[in-house]
Design a protein around this motif. Sequence first.
Motif, PDB file in Angstrom:
ATOM      1  N   GLU A   5       0.833  -1.208   0.000  1.00 33.95           N
ATOM      2  CA  GLU A   5       0.000   0.000   0.000  1.00 33.95           C
ATOM      3  C   GLU A   5       0.867   1.258   0.000  1.00 33.95           C
ATOM      4  N   MET A   6       1.972   1.216   0.747  1.00 37.63           N
ATOM      5  CA  MET A   6       2.887   2.364   0.758  1.00 37.63           C
ATOM      6  C   MET A   6       3.504   2.587  -0.618  1.00 37.63           C
ATOM      7  N   ILE A   7       3.864   1.519  -1.303  1.00 33.72           N
ATOM      8  CA  ILE A   7       4.460   1.650  -2.631  1.00 33.72           C
ATOM      9  C   ILE A   7       3.438   2.226  -3.606  1.00 33.72           C
ATOM     10  N   GLN A   8       2.186   1.786  -3.525  1.00 31.33           N
ATOM     11  CA  GLN A   8       1.145   2.347  -4.381  1.00 31.33           C
ATOM     12  C   GLN A   8       0.924   3.826  -4.070  1.00 31.33           C
ATOM     13  N   ALA A   9       0.941   4.183  -2.789  1.00 35.63           N
ATOM     14  CA  ALA A   9       0.795   5.584  -2.396  1.00 35.63           C
ATOM     15  C   ALA A   9       1.981   6.412  -2.891  1.00 35.63           C
ATOM     16  N   LEU A  10       3.167   5.838  -2.850  1.00 35.91           N
ATOM     17  CA  LEU A  10       4.363   6.520  -3.342  1.00 35.91           C
ATOM     18  C   LEU A  10       4.229   6.828  -4.833  1.00 35.91           C
ATOM     19  N   ILE A  11       3.734   5.864  -5.589  1.00 40.03           N
ATOM     20  CA  ILE A  11       3.526   6.073  -7.018  1.00 40.03           C
ATOM     21  C   ILE A  11       2.538   7.210  -7.246  1.00 40.03           C
ATOM     22  N   SER A  12       1.468   7.231  -6.481  1.00 36.40           N
ATOM     23  CA  SER A  12       0.473   8.301  -6.607  1.00 36.40           C
ATOM     24  C   SER A  12       1.074   9.669  -6.297  1.00 36.40           C
ATOM     25  N   GLU A  13       1.883   9.737  -5.252  1.00 44.68           N
ATOM     26  CA  GLU A  13       2.511  11.005  -4.883  1.00 44.68           C
ATOM     27  C   GLU A  13       3.493  11.471  -5.957  1.00 44.68           C
ATOM     28  N   GLN A  14       4.273  10.549  -6.502  1.00 46.63           N
ATOM     29  CA  GLN A  14       5.213  10.919  -7.554  1.00 46.63           C
ATOM     30  C   GLN A  14       4.460  11.399  -8.793  1.00 46.63           C
ATOM     31  N   ASN A  15       3.353  10.763  -9.123  1.00 46.94           N
ATOM     32  CA  ASN A  15       2.539  11.197 -10.254  1.00 46.94           C
ATOM     33  C   ASN A  15       1.921  12.566 -10.004  1.00 46.94           C
ATOM     34  N   ARG A  16       1.515  12.833  -8.765  1.00 43.64           N
ATOM     35  CA  ARG A  16       0.949  14.136  -8.408  1.00 43.64           C
ATOM     36  C   ARG A  16       1.952  15.242  -8.703  1.00 43.64           C
ATOM     37  N   PRO A  23       9.359  18.956 -13.443  1.00 44.23           N
ATOM     38  CA  PRO A  23      10.181  17.861 -13.962  1.00 44.23           C
ATOM     39  C   PRO A  23      10.732  17.039 -12.799  1.00 44.23           C
ATOM     40  N   ILE A  24      10.518  15.760 -12.865  1.00 39.98           N
ATOM     41  CA  ILE A  24      10.935  14.880 -11.780  1.00 39.98           C
ATOM     42  C   ILE A  24      11.476  13.597 -12.387  1.00 39.98           C
ATOM     43  N   ASP A  25      12.625  13.204 -11.922  1.00 41.03           N
ATOM     44  CA  ASP A  25      13.220  11.950 -12.363  1.00 41.03           C
ATOM     45  C   ASP A  25      12.795  10.885 -11.363  1.00 41.03           C
ATOM     46  N   TYR A  45       7.745  12.567  -0.063  1.00 35.96           N
ATOM     47  CA  TYR A  45       6.958  12.952  -1.235  1.00 35.96           C
ATOM     48  C   TYR A  45       5.617  13.551  -0.833  1.00 35.96           C
ATOM     49  N   ARG A  46       4.999  13.054   0.221  1.00 35.80           N
ATOM     50  CA  ARG A  46       3.722  13.617   0.672  1.00 35.80           C
ATOM     51  C   ARG A  46       3.886  15.045   1.160  1.00 35.80           C
ATOM     52  N   ALA A  47       5.014  15.365   1.743  1.00 36.38           N
ATOM     53  CA  ALA A  47       5.257  16.710   2.261  1.00 36.38           C
ATOM     54  C   ALA A  47       5.645  17.700   1.164  1.00 36.38           C
ATOM     55  N   TYR A  48       6.070  17.205   0.016  1.00 38.15           N
ATOM     56  CA  TYR A  48       6.544  18.071  -1.067  1.00 38.15           C
ATOM     57  C   TYR A  48       5.385  18.770  -1.742  1.00 38.15           C
TER      58      TYR A  48
END
Length: 55
Positions: A5-16, A23-25, A45-48
């Motif tokens: 679930e954390m990995i899926q949330a990470l993907i969502s945050e990076q996409n946001r 631009p984000i690598d 990533y959530r704080a960014y």
Amino acid sequence: MSRSEMIQALISEQNRIACAGVPIDILTITGFMNTAEVEAHLAHYRAYRPNARAG
């Protein structure tokens, strides 16, 4: 929250961030991170708050 679930949330945050026009690598190698590291990475990533590029 489970690790998957954390990995899926990470993907969502990076996409946001990417969808905000910043631009984000995105190269996150979670397979080499322990669960605490994944959790900290997600929190980062959530704080960014991106500033969209002027277009």
